[in-house]
Design a protein around this motif. Structure first.
Motif, PDB file in Angstrom:
ATOM      1  N   HIS A  78      -3.519  -1.510  -6.403  1.00 17.59           N
ATOM      2  CA  HIS A  78      -2.607  -0.464  -6.864  1.00 17.59           C
ATOM      3  C   HIS A  78      -3.323   0.892  -6.892  1.00 17.59           C
ATOM      4  CE1 HIS A  78       0.734   1.399  -8.907  1.00 17.59           C
ATOM      5  NE2 HIS A  78      -0.086   1.849  -9.837  1.00 17.59           N
ATOM      6  N   THR A  79      -4.547   0.894  -7.367  1.00 15.80           N
ATOM      7  CA  THR A  79      -5.329   2.125  -7.417  1.00 15.80           C
ATOM      8  C   THR A  79      -5.545   2.681  -6.012  1.00 15.80           C
ATOM      9  OG1 THR A  79      -6.437   1.407  -9.438  1.00 15.80           O
ATOM     10  CG2 THR A  79      -7.538   3.123  -8.159  1.00 15.80           C
ATOM     11  N   HIS A  81      -3.654   2.106  -3.400  1.00 21.67           N
ATOM     12  CA  HIS A  81      -2.353   2.515  -2.853  1.00 21.67           C
ATOM     13  C   HIS A  81      -1.889   3.856  -3.406  1.00 21.67           C
ATOM     14  CE1 HIS A  81       1.455   1.710  -0.840  1.00 21.67           C
ATOM     15  NE2 HIS A  81       0.776   0.767  -0.216  1.00 21.67           N
ATOM     16  N   ARG A  82      -2.391   4.256  -4.567  1.00 26.76           N
ATOM     17  CA  ARG A  82      -1.989   5.526  -5.189  1.00 26.76           C
ATOM     18  C   ARG A  82      -2.793   6.726  -4.685  1.00 26.76           C
ATOM     19  NH1 ARG A  82       2.468   6.412  -6.883  1.00 26.76           N
ATOM     20  NH2 ARG A  82       1.693   7.893  -8.389  1.00 26.76           N
ATOM     21  N   ILE A  83      -3.796   6.497  -3.848  1.00 25.12           N
ATOM     22  CA  ILE A  83      -4.573   7.605  -3.285  1.00 25.12           C
ATOM     23  C   ILE A  83      -3.670   8.366  -2.319  1.00 25.12           C
ATOM     24  CG2 ILE A  83      -6.565   8.239  -1.862  1.00 25.12           C
ATOM     25  CD1 ILE A  83      -7.947   5.683  -2.967  1.00 25.12           C
ATOM     26  N   ARG A  84      -3.476   9.642  -2.550  1.00 24.95           N
ATOM     27  CA  ARG A  84      -2.526  10.437  -1.753  1.00 24.95           C
ATOM     28  C   ARG A  84      -2.954  10.604  -0.298  1.00 24.95           C
ATOM     29  NH1 ARG A  84       1.651  12.457  -4.538  1.00 24.95           N
ATOM     30  NH2 ARG A  84       1.392  12.774  -6.762  1.00 24.95           N
ATOM     31  N   ARG A  89      -7.379   6.768   1.458  1.00 28.84           N
ATOM     32  CA  ARG A  89      -6.802   5.472   1.115  1.00 28.84           C
ATOM     33  C   ARG A  89      -7.350   4.386   2.040  1.00 28.84           C
ATOM     34  NH1 ARG A  89      -0.965   5.459   2.200  1.00 28.84           N
ATOM     35  NH2 ARG A  89      -1.195   7.501   1.263  1.00 28.84           N
ATOM     36  N   CYS A 127      -2.252  -0.691   3.312  1.00 33.44           N
ATOM     37  CA  CYS A 127      -2.471   0.602   2.656  1.00 33.44           C
ATOM     38  C   CYS A 127      -1.322   1.589   2.856  1.00 33.44           C
ATOM     39  CB  CYS A 127      -3.802   1.217   3.057  1.00 33.44           C
ATOM     40  SG  CYS A 127      -3.963   1.659   4.768  1.00 33.44           S
TER      41      CYS A 127
END
Length: 161
Positions: A78-79, A81-84, A89, A127
């Protein structure tokens, strides 16, 4: 049912309302996989390679250990996947795969995409990028030295100085 994975790799997935695949975990040798009490439904267990498993009956402590591992993996994915930035990512995903399933040494982290049967399409699914973007980024990372090709499918992610 629960299984200990002796050989091979398995991916657990679910789907969003649009039918897009969402990866919940990647499992390798030594990991325990369980279909008991899934947090989300539906859940699919997909063998990425040929696997050898052993059926297990989980004790209370084994189940807690499995759930902790599953929760940790979900949090890590989750962390990532949240990288913009798609570039960051993908690098974070490759580093996580390398740490989880590769070989870490003083030079960095070596991972084999072919051993895990992770195609560019599979990496893209993991990703949230397109296959074309993953292919372009992998090529660029190699040119920039952020990834080093060790063989046709083995990559080294160099240690940061």
């Amino acid at each position: 049912m629960s299984w200990r994975l002796h050989e091979g790799y398995v991916r657990t997935t679910t789907w969003d309302l649009d039918g897009e695949s969402i990866t919940l975990g990647l499992w390798g040798p030594g990991d325990v996989i369980s279909s008991e009490h899934p947090a989300l439904e539906p859940v699919e267990l997909q063998c990425l390679t040929t696997v050898v498993v052993e059926h297990l009956v989980l004790s209370g402590e084994d189940e807690r250990r499995y759930l902790r591992r599953e929760r940790q993996m979900l949090a890590e994915l989750h962390t990532i996947h949240r990288i913009r930035s798609g570039e960051q990512r993908l690098l974070a995903l490759l580093s996580w795969i390398g740490r989880s399933f590769g070989q870490v040494n003083s030079h960095g982290c070596r991972l084999s995409l072919s051993e895990l049967n992770l195609t560019h399409r599979a990496l893209a699914d993991l990703c949230g990028l397109t296959r074309v973007t993953v292919t372009k980024l992998l090529s660029r990372f190699r040119l920039e030295g952020r990834l080093i090709s060790v063989s046709d499918s083995d990559l080294l992610i160099p240690s940061q100085p």
